[in-house]
Design a protein around this motif. Sequence first.
Motif, PDB file in Angstrom:
ATOM      1  N   VAL A  84     -12.319   0.920 -15.284  1.00  0.00           N
ATOM      2  CA  VAL A  84     -11.062   1.635 -15.508  1.00  0.00           C
ATOM      3  C   VAL A  84     -11.001   2.845 -14.580  1.00  0.00           C
ATOM      4  CG1 VAL A  84      -9.786   3.062 -17.169  1.00  0.00           C
ATOM      5  CG2 VAL A  84     -10.746   0.878 -17.881  1.00  0.00           C
ATOM      6  N   GLY A  85     -12.109   3.538 -14.449  1.00  0.00           N
ATOM      7  CA  GLY A  85     -12.174   4.706 -13.582  1.00  0.00           C
ATOM      8  C   GLY A  85     -11.916   4.372 -12.129  1.00  0.00           C
ATOM      9  N   LYS A  86     -12.445   3.251 -11.673  1.00  0.00           N
ATOM     10  CA  LYS A  86     -12.224   2.838 -10.282  1.00  0.00           C
ATOM     11  C   LYS A  86     -10.757   2.531 -10.027  1.00  0.00           C
ATOM     12  CE  LYS A  86     -16.879   0.974  -9.787  1.00  0.00           C
ATOM     13  NZ  LYS A  86     -17.694  -0.246  -9.758  1.00  0.00           N
ATOM     14  N   LYS A  87     -10.125   1.819 -10.964  1.00  0.00           N
ATOM     15  CA  LYS A  87      -8.698   1.514 -10.832  1.00  0.00           C
ATOM     16  C   LYS A  87      -7.872   2.794 -10.855  1.00  0.00           C
ATOM     17  CE  LYS A  87      -8.983  -2.964 -13.174  1.00  0.00           C
ATOM     18  NZ  LYS A  87      -8.637  -3.683 -14.412  1.00  0.00           N
ATOM     19  N   ALA A  88      -8.215   3.667 -11.796  1.00  0.00           N
ATOM     20  CA  ALA A  88      -7.483   4.919 -11.948  1.00  0.00           C
ATOM     21  C   ALA A  88      -7.621   5.801 -10.708  1.00  0.00           C
ATOM     22  CB  ALA A  88      -7.973   5.670 -13.181  1.00  0.00           C
ATOM     23  N   LYS A  89      -8.802   5.843 -10.129  1.00  0.00           N
ATOM     24  CA  LYS A  89      -9.050   6.697  -8.964  1.00  0.00           C
ATOM     25  C   LYS A  89      -8.131   6.343  -7.806  1.00  0.00           C
ATOM     26  CE  LYS A  89     -12.577   8.316  -5.793  1.00  0.00           C
ATOM     27  NZ  LYS A  89     -13.983   8.324  -5.417  1.00  0.00           N
ATOM     28  N   VAL A  90      -8.010   5.069  -7.516  1.00  0.00           N
ATOM     29  CA  VAL A  90      -7.149   4.630  -6.410  1.00  0.00           C
ATOM     30  C   VAL A  90      -5.708   5.068  -6.653  1.00  0.00           C
ATOM     31  CG1 VAL A  90      -6.193   2.598  -5.255  1.00  0.00           C
ATOM     32  CG2 VAL A  90      -8.629   2.697  -5.783  1.00  0.00           C
ATOM     33  N   LEU A  91      -5.224   4.850  -7.875  1.00  0.00           N
ATOM     34  CA  LEU A  91      -3.843   5.207  -8.199  1.00  0.00           C
ATOM     35  C   LEU A  91      -3.629   6.716  -8.187  1.00  0.00           C
ATOM     36  CD1 LEU A  91      -3.349   2.603 -11.049  1.00  0.00           C
ATOM     37  CD2 LEU A  91      -2.218   2.585  -8.813  1.00  0.00           C
ATOM     38  N   MET A  92      -4.542   7.453  -8.804  1.00  0.00           N
ATOM     39  CA  MET A  92      -4.400   8.905  -8.891  1.00  0.00           C
ATOM     40  C   MET A  92      -4.431   9.548  -7.511  1.00  0.00           C
ATOM     41  SD  MET A  92      -6.801   9.384 -12.266  1.00  0.00           S
ATOM     42  CE  MET A  92      -7.009  11.144 -12.166  1.00  0.00           C
ATOM     43  N   SER A 114      -3.518   8.319  -4.776  1.00  0.00           N
ATOM     44  CA  SER A 114      -2.307   8.007  -4.016  1.00  0.00           C
ATOM     45  C   SER A 114      -1.079   8.663  -4.635  1.00  0.00           C
ATOM     46  CB  SER A 114      -2.112   6.495  -3.918  1.00  0.00           C
ATOM     47  OG  SER A 114      -1.797   5.960  -5.185  1.00  0.00           O
ATOM     48  N   GLY A 115      -1.280   9.389  -5.759  1.00  0.00           N
ATOM     49  CA  GLY A 115      -0.184  10.083  -6.406  1.00  0.00           C
ATOM     50  C   GLY A 115       0.618   9.227  -7.367  1.00  0.00           C
ATOM     51  N   GLN A 116       0.172   7.998  -7.591  1.00  0.00           N
ATOM     52  CA  GLN A 116       0.882   7.111  -8.509  1.00  0.00           C
ATOM     53  C   GLN A 116       0.385   7.329  -9.932  1.00  0.00           C
ATOM     54  OE1 GLN A 116       0.516   3.060  -7.249  1.00  0.00           O
ATOM     55  NE2 GLN A 116       0.917   3.548  -5.115  1.00  0.00           N
ATOM     56  N   LEU A 117       1.239   6.942 -10.886  1.00  0.00           N
ATOM     57  CA  LEU A 117       0.811   6.973 -12.269  1.00  0.00           C
ATOM     58  C   LEU A 117      -0.087   5.764 -12.525  1.00  0.00           C
ATOM     59  CD1 LEU A 117       4.107   7.960 -14.100  1.00  0.00           C
ATOM     60  CD2 LEU A 117       2.186   9.427 -13.482  1.00  0.00           C
ATOM     61  N   VAL A 118      -1.046   5.946 -13.404  1.00  0.00           N
ATOM     62  CA  VAL A 118      -1.956   4.865 -13.751  1.00  0.00           C
ATOM     63  C   VAL A 118      -1.182   3.817 -14.542  1.00  0.00           C
ATOM     64  CG1 VAL A 118      -4.064   4.316 -15.027  1.00  0.00           C
ATOM     65  CG2 VAL A 118      -3.924   6.420 -13.692  1.00  0.00           C
ATOM     66  N   ASP A 119      -1.461   2.544 -14.271  1.00  0.00           N
ATOM     67  CA  ASP A 119      -0.778   1.434 -14.946  1.00  0.00           C
ATOM     68  C   ASP A 119      -0.793   1.621 -16.453  1.00  0.00           C
ATOM     69  OD1 ASP A 119      -2.337  -0.972 -12.733  1.00  0.00           O
ATOM     70  OD2 ASP A 119      -0.514   0.203 -12.450  1.00  0.00           O
ATOM     71  N   ASP A 120       0.299   1.198 -17.102  1.00  0.00           N
ATOM     72  CA  ASP A 120       0.389   1.295 -18.557  1.00  0.00           C
ATOM     73  C   ASP A 120      -0.802   0.638 -19.240  1.00  0.00           C
ATOM     74  OD1 ASP A 120       2.753   2.728 -18.627  1.00  0.00           O
ATOM     75  OD2 ASP A 120       4.020   0.952 -18.829  1.00  0.00           O
ATOM     76  N   LYS A 152       2.314  14.075  -3.427  1.00  0.00           N
ATOM     77  CA  LYS A 152       1.911  13.226  -4.544  1.00  0.00           C
ATOM     78  C   LYS A 152       2.603  13.640  -5.838  1.00  0.00           C
ATOM     79  CE  LYS A 152      -2.195  11.728  -2.277  1.00  0.00           C
ATOM     80  NZ  LYS A 152      -3.589  11.877  -2.070  1.00  0.00           N
ATOM     81  N   LEU A 153       2.832  14.915  -5.990  1.00  0.00           N
ATOM     82  CA  LEU A 153       3.549  15.399  -7.167  1.00  0.00           C
ATOM     83  C   LEU A 153       4.992  14.910  -7.155  1.00  0.00           C
ATOM     84  CD1 LEU A 153       3.601  17.006  -9.756  1.00  0.00           C
ATOM     85  CD2 LEU A 153       4.073  19.058  -8.395  1.00  0.00           C
ATOM     86  N   SER A 154       5.593  14.842  -5.999  1.00  0.00           N
ATOM     87  CA  SER A 154       6.969  14.350  -5.884  1.00  0.00           C
ATOM     88  C   SER A 154       7.083  12.939  -6.444  1.00  0.00           C
ATOM     89  CB  SER A 154       7.408  14.386  -4.420  1.00  0.00           C
ATOM     90  OG  SER A 154       8.674  13.792  -4.276  1.00  0.00           O
ATOM     91  N   ASP A 155       6.145  12.080  -6.122  1.00  0.00           N
ATOM     92  CA  ASP A 155       6.144  10.709  -6.644  1.00  0.00           C
ATOM     93  C   ASP A 155       5.974  10.702  -8.160  1.00  0.00           C
ATOM     94  OD1 ASP A 155       6.433   9.706  -4.078  1.00  0.00           O
ATOM     95  OD2 ASP A 155       4.289   9.318  -3.807  1.00  0.00           O
TER      96      ASP A 155
END
Length: 169
Positions: free
Chosen positions: A26-34, A36-42, A141-144
């Motif tokens: 979960v941490g690995k998936k979250a790291k990539v998204l975070m 890049s400024g994206q929200l973590v998948d639901d 990233k905050l803008s996204d």
Amino acid sequence: IVIEYDVVHLSTGDMLREAVASGSEVGKKAKVLMESGQLVDDEVIIGVVEERLASPEIDDRGFLLDGFPRTPAQAEALADAGVEVDIFVLLNVPDDVLIDRVTGRRLDPVTGEIYHMTTKPPPAGEIADRVTQRADDTPEKLSDRLKSYHANLGSIKDFYADRLVEIDG
């Protein structure tokens, strides 16, 4: 709120950062998204929250969810899990103020203390030299993140309309 009502503070941001630090899947998936400024998948964030809500401490004291739910799917997942939300507090803060607060935030990696470059600058010298800015605290990233937040806000407010309290943040 946490002090006044002696409830457990559940910050999804903290939970995700802990997952990243642990190196879990979960941490690995979250790291990539975070990063890049994206929200973590639901699906990922719902799993993290549901796991934490199963703690005996939550049964004993109750909880304050900080930063969750942010999407209709997250609100539905809470309801489907039988989680009763007594009150939904929405802190209304203009985007320009949020941007200043977030982009000025700095972390001392040694003590965990949070500073702000304008309102609470780190002490000069060693501490000021070592503070860091989180990768997702940049204006780009905050803008996204803000676009996503605003896209979901109406449906979240509708979902909790009977329990919604808006506060000037």
